[in-house]
Design an enzyme around this catalytic site. Sequence first.
Site, PDB file in Angstrom:
ATOM      1  CD  GLU A 276      -2.664  -1.415   0.121  1.00 29.80           C
ATOM      2  OE1 GLU A 276      -2.849  -0.473  -0.672  1.00 29.80           O
ATOM      3  OE2 GLU A 276      -3.103  -2.555  -0.086  1.00 29.80           O
ATOM      4  CG  HIS A 279      -0.860   1.075  -4.502  1.00 29.78           C
ATOM      5  ND1 HIS A 279      -0.800   0.836  -5.849  1.00 29.78           N
ATOM      6  CD2 HIS A 279      -1.415  -0.044  -3.965  1.00 29.78           C
ATOM      7  CE1 HIS A 279      -1.293  -0.365  -6.106  1.00 29.78           C
ATOM      8  NE2 HIS A 279      -1.663  -0.924  -4.979  1.00 29.78           N
ATOM      9  CD  GLU A 356      -3.121  -3.088  -7.263  1.00 28.99           C
ATOM     10  OE1 GLU A 356      -2.442  -3.521  -6.322  1.00 28.99           O
ATOM     11  OE2 GLU A 356      -3.896  -2.125  -7.163  1.00 28.99           O
TER      12      GLU A 356
HETATM   13 ZN   LIG Z   1      -2.636  -2.701  -4.571  1.00 26.53          ZN
END
Ligand SMILES: [Zn+2]
Length: 431
Positions: A276, A279, A356
Amino acid sequence: MRFTIIASLFFLLIAAGERSAAQESLVHSDSIRITADQTGTVAVPIPTEKAMDYYRSGNIMWIFDILWGILIPVLFLFTGFSAKIRNWAKKISKKWFLIIGIYFVFFSLISFVIDLPLSYYQEFARQHAYGLSNQTLGKWLSDSLISLIVGIIIGFLFLWLPYLALKKSPKRWWLYVGIGTAPFLFLTLLISPIWIDPLFNDFGPMKDKVLETKILALAERAGIEGSKVFEVNKSVDTKMLNAYVTGFLGTKRIVIWDNTLAKMNEPELMFVLGHEMGHYLLGHIWKLIFFFSFLILITLYIAHRAAAALIGKFKHRFGFEEPSDIASLPLIILLINLFGFILITPVGNWFSRSLEHQADQFGLEITKDNHNAATAFVKLQAENLGNPRPGTLYKIWRASHPLLGDRIEYANEYKPWLKNEKLEFEEYFKK
Ligand SMILES: [Zn+2]
């Protein structure tokens, strides 16, 4: 009326914030066991029969949703019902701005009622049937009503903008609306974690203070300073696992669903949070906003061309002659659903999967913990009733994340630090 594509777009964007590794998670850890060899390499579990059943029936629901997203707007248009709603709005007010707002209120309420049985089945009954939900009927209903009200308020405040563009610039409206999408998405993403999400759940402080200290230490090592950690009582709604990092300046926050804290051990949680933080630090939200705005721009242009042709042919049945007439809303939704399905969904999913994958790589580089990254994915598979190796069509149209089988294998294999190779994201890490 289901904004199939728009809904999935927002889901993707919010997912970037992120509903991390988690996405479709539910917990049946009893049915899947983690198996690893002496080197710590984790095997991709064979999905259970129940998981495969959930996968297959989910694909059928998905096809049904696409057709539904076409059928309902077609009915609104060809029966002249949309024009009738506009006439009701015109009886209440003569003001242009208010006619659009009132039309939208009627339209939203009617669509909500039409969609209610389908929403009930998909969001509530089906999730309970597979043991994936903890939600009470009352909570589901009140959440649905809150979403409806929030949607009506946002539509009332903003829908006049694209219609103003349609009215003032019938040839270039798609360009202005497309360009306006980026700041609108930005505003939505800025506001929703702070003002919208707490309408549905309680965002409290972390209960485990020792763990909180470790999370903040990881954040600091990743160069994220001054963030707060929140624990959300998502277990009242779902068994899904999730966490995300979002916000700016004073609103910077690391949010963890309580389910995730209950189901994952500490090293697994650290990998998920590393993902996370990846990101957040790599600016994925911005990349998604600009990428999607561009896809929307193209889709709007195609919709613009198609709308003119369709209105030319069917204006007597539709009951309106210009796209700038608010009665055209179902037509615009229909075209966005249709061309979005062809363009936005597959291209958007491809882009999302690449981000991702980058976040997975970031999470591995900052934790250097291959085994626990792999077991975190195995837990996701178990709890989501996930299929680690779905078919090609699923991958193209439905997978916003890399396939779980690929993620487990990558987590097993990616270890450049053992070969003294340079890490891709090394410059982000504080020693
Ligand atoms: Zn993700």
